[in-house]
Structures are given as structure tokens and as C-alpha cells.
Scaffold this motif. Structure first.
Motif, PDB file in Angstrom:
ATOM      1  N   LEU A   1       0.821  -1.208   0.000  1.00 26.26           N
ATOM      2  CA  LEU A   1       0.000   0.000   0.000  1.00 26.26           C
ATOM      3  C   LEU A   1       0.855   1.257   0.000  1.00 26.26           C
ATOM      4  N   SER A   2       0.296   2.324  -0.540  1.00 29.93           N
ATOM      5  CA  SER A   2       0.975   3.612  -0.424  1.00 29.93           C
ATOM      6  C   SER A   2       0.970   4.040   1.042  1.00 29.93           C
ATOM      7  N   TYR A   3       1.832   4.975   1.359  1.00 30.78           N
ATOM      8  CA  TYR A   3       1.918   5.480   2.734  1.00 30.78           C
ATOM      9  C   TYR A   3       0.558   6.023   3.181  1.00 30.78           C
ATOM     10  N   ALA A   4      -0.117   6.776   2.303  1.00 33.07           N
ATOM     11  CA  ALA A   4      -1.414   7.361   2.655  1.00 33.07           C
ATOM     12  C   ALA A   4      -2.455   6.277   2.927  1.00 33.07           C
ATOM     13  N   ALA A   5      -2.449   5.224   2.135  1.00 35.55           N
ATOM     14  CA  ALA A   5      -3.393   4.120   2.352  1.00 35.55           C
ATOM     15  C   ALA A   5      -3.091   3.411   3.668  1.00 35.55           C
ATOM     16  N   ALA A   6      -1.813   3.197   3.949  1.00 36.63           N
ATOM     17  CA  ALA A   6      -1.419   2.544   5.210  1.00 36.63           C
ATOM     18  C   ALA A   6      -1.815   3.396   6.410  1.00 36.63           C
ATOM     19  N   ARG A   7      -1.699   4.698   6.278  1.00 39.27           N
ATOM     20  CA  ARG A   7      -2.096   5.602   7.362  1.00 39.27           C
ATOM     21  C   ARG A   7      -3.596   5.484   7.623  1.00 39.27           C
ATOM     22  N   GLU A   8      -4.396   5.416   6.568  1.00 37.07           N
ATOM     23  CA  GLU A   8      -5.847   5.275   6.716  1.00 37.07           C
ATOM     24  C   GLU A   8      -6.218   3.960   7.403  1.00 37.07           C
ATOM     25  N   LEU A   9      -5.430   2.925   7.163  1.00 30.56           N
ATOM     26  CA  LEU A   9      -5.691   1.625   7.779  1.00 30.56           C
ATOM     27  C   LEU A   9      -5.073   1.517   9.177  1.00 30.56           C
ATOM     28  N   ASP A  10      -4.416   2.560   9.609  1.00 32.39           N
ATOM     29  CA  ASP A  10      -3.779   2.604  10.931  1.00 32.39           C
ATOM     30  C   ASP A  10      -2.790   1.451  11.105  1.00 32.39           C
ATOM     31  N   MET A  11      -1.900   1.306  10.097  1.00 34.40           N
ATOM     32  CA  MET A  11      -0.929   0.222  10.143  1.00 34.40           C
ATOM     33  C   MET A  11       0.509   0.714  10.098  1.00 34.40           C
ATOM     34  N   LEU A  12       0.721   2.009  10.210  1.00 32.68           N
ATOM     35  CA  LEU A  12       2.071   2.552  10.098  1.00 32.68           C
ATOM     36  C   LEU A  12       2.999   2.025  11.193  1.00 32.68           C
ATOM     37  N   ARG A  13       2.510   1.941  12.412  1.00 31.93           N
ATOM     38  CA  ARG A  13       3.349   1.473  13.513  1.00 31.93           C
ATOM     39  C   ARG A  13       3.726   0.006  13.340  1.00 31.93           C
ATOM     40  N   ASP A  14       2.766  -0.806  12.910  1.00 39.09           N
ATOM     41  CA  ASP A  14       3.013  -2.242  12.748  1.00 39.09           C
ATOM     42  C   ASP A  14       3.857  -2.541  11.509  1.00 39.09           C
ATOM     43  N   GLY A  15       3.640  -1.801  10.432  1.00 35.93           N
ATOM     44  CA  GLY A  15       4.394  -2.013   9.194  1.00 35.93           C
ATOM     45  C   GLY A  15       3.828  -3.104   8.315  1.00 35.93           C
ATOM     46  N   VAL A  16       3.540  -4.248   8.884  1.00 35.79           N
ATOM     47  CA  VAL A  16       2.956  -5.378   8.150  1.00 35.79           C
ATOM     48  C   VAL A  16       1.782  -5.886   8.971  1.00 35.79           C
ATOM     49  N   VAL A  17       0.603  -6.017   8.327  1.00 35.85           N
ATOM     50  CA  VAL A  17      -0.595  -6.476   9.030  1.00 35.85           C
ATOM     51  C   VAL A  17      -1.335  -7.508   8.194  1.00 35.85           C
ATOM     52  N   ASP A  18      -2.171  -8.295   8.849  1.00 38.12           N
ATOM     53  CA  ASP A  18      -3.042  -9.235   8.156  1.00 38.12           C
ATOM     54  C   ASP A  18      -4.191  -8.450   7.544  1.00 38.12           C
ATOM     55  N   VAL A  19      -4.498  -8.758   6.275  1.00 34.31           N
ATOM     56  CA  VAL A  19      -5.549  -8.053   5.562  1.00 34.31           C
ATOM     57  C   VAL A  19      -6.421  -9.016   4.780  1.00 34.31           C
ATOM     58  N   GLU A  20      -7.574  -8.496   4.431  1.00 36.62           N
ATOM     59  CA  GLU A  20      -8.480  -9.156   3.500  1.00 36.62           C
ATOM     60  C   GLU A  20      -8.636  -8.195   2.324  1.00 36.62           C
ATOM     61  N   VAL A  21      -8.353  -8.676   1.142  1.00 38.88           N
ATOM     62  CA  VAL A  21      -8.450  -7.857  -0.080  1.00 38.88           C
ATOM     63  C   VAL A  21      -9.607  -8.390  -0.915  1.00 38.88           C
ATOM     64  N   THR A  22     -10.582  -7.530  -1.194  1.00 37.34           N
ATOM     65  CA  THR A  22     -11.732  -7.916  -1.997  1.00 37.34           C
ATOM     66  C   THR A  22     -11.688  -7.166  -3.323  1.00 37.34           C
ATOM     67  N   VAL A  23     -11.726  -7.923  -4.435  1.00 37.83           N
ATOM     68  CA  VAL A  23     -11.734  -7.294  -5.751  1.00 37.83           C
ATOM     69  C   VAL A  23     -13.112  -6.692  -5.987  1.00 37.83           C
ATOM     70  N   LEU A  24     -13.159  -5.390  -6.286  1.00 36.33           N
ATOM     71  CA  LEU A  24     -14.428  -4.716  -6.535  1.00 36.33           C
ATOM     72  C   LEU A  24     -14.693  -4.568  -8.028  1.00 36.33           C
ATOM     73  N   GLU A  25     -13.718  -4.136  -8.787  1.00 31.49           N
ATOM     74  CA  GLU A  25     -13.857  -3.986 -10.247  1.00 31.49           C
ATOM     75  C   GLU A  25     -12.528  -3.958 -10.925  1.00 31.49           C
TER      76      GLU A  25
END
Length: 141
Positions: A117-141
């Protein structure tokens, strides 16, 4: 003497023409295949699970795989195979925060990681401190 000079020039030119090489240092195997769109694009609704990381500052201002310039303050992401322009929803499984991003780059090339993710996207997900997090990615289009 002319013959020796001719042979010297010929050897010099042939050495120069073969001296140009493309380095593959730090490039994953089959990167050329990974830079294009997937041969089997994921359908809308497809859910991928794994780890997400984000781009460091050293990539700010550099070109992404699709030719855009990476801007750490904009929302974007990299995926190994999803076609450029694919829109996905990324949910941080640690805090359930979500963001919608567009794929414009290739990567991450680390086992177990499904998206960068871009830095801005990571900031929105509140993952900057962790650096790497478990995610679920859903394809929308």
C-alpha cells in the motif's frame, strides 16, 4: 598495419556492443510476466487474505510499474498479478478499518504478502506502527 588496425577496431566495437547488459539484481524471477496483467484476472467479489505492507519513503517520486509517479500522499497499491486499474477494498484484520485502492504497481515480492500500500493508504488503515498487518483484499472492479 591497416589490417591490424582494422581488427583492433572490429574487436573494440564488438566488445562495446555486447557490454550493454540489463541487470536483474534484486529482481524476482519472472518479473516480466508479473509486470503485465494477469492471464487469469480475479473476478469481482474474489477475496484474498494475507499480509499487507507499505512503501517506504525511498519510492516517493519514482515511477510505478504502470508509468505513474508514486506519491506517498495519494491512495494506491501494488499487487503481483491484478491488472492495473483494478479497484480493491483492503480491510485491516487487526482493527477492521477499510480503504478502497487502485492497483498501479507490481509487488510485493515477499512470501505471504498480498498487497503493498501507499503510505497514505497505510495511514488510513492505521498500520504505520506495525508495518505489516493481516488483511483481506476484496476485488471490486
Amino acid at each position: 598495419m591497416r589490417l591490424l588496425l582494422f581488427l583492433f577496431v572490429l574487436i573494440l566495437l564488438s566488445a562495446c556492443s555486447s557490454a550493454v547488459r540489463f541487470s536483474t539484481v534484486n529482481m524476482p524471477q519472472n518479473q516480466s510476466a508479473q509486470q503485465g496483467a494477469s492471464t487469469k484476472p480475479e473476478q469481482p467479489g474474489t477475496v484474498l487474505r494475507g499480509k499487507a505492507s507499505y512503501y517506504g519513503d525511498e519510492f516517493h517520486g519514482r515511477k510505478t510499474a504502470n508509468g505513474e509517479i508514486y506519491d506517498r500522499s495519494k491512495i494506491s497499491a501494488a499487487h503481483k498479478t491484478l491488472p492495473f486499474g483494478t479497484i480493491v477494498r483492503v480491510r485491516n484484520l487487526n482493527n477492521n478499518k477499510e480503504i478502497i485502492v487502485r492497483i498501479n504497481d507490481r509487488g510485493p515480492f515477499v512470501a505471504g504478502r498480498v498487497i503493498d500500500l501507499s503510505y497514505a493508504a497505510a495511514r488510513e488503515l492505521d498500520m504505520l506502527r506495525d508495518g505489516v498487518v493481516d488483511v483481506e483484499v476484496t476485488v471490486l472492479e
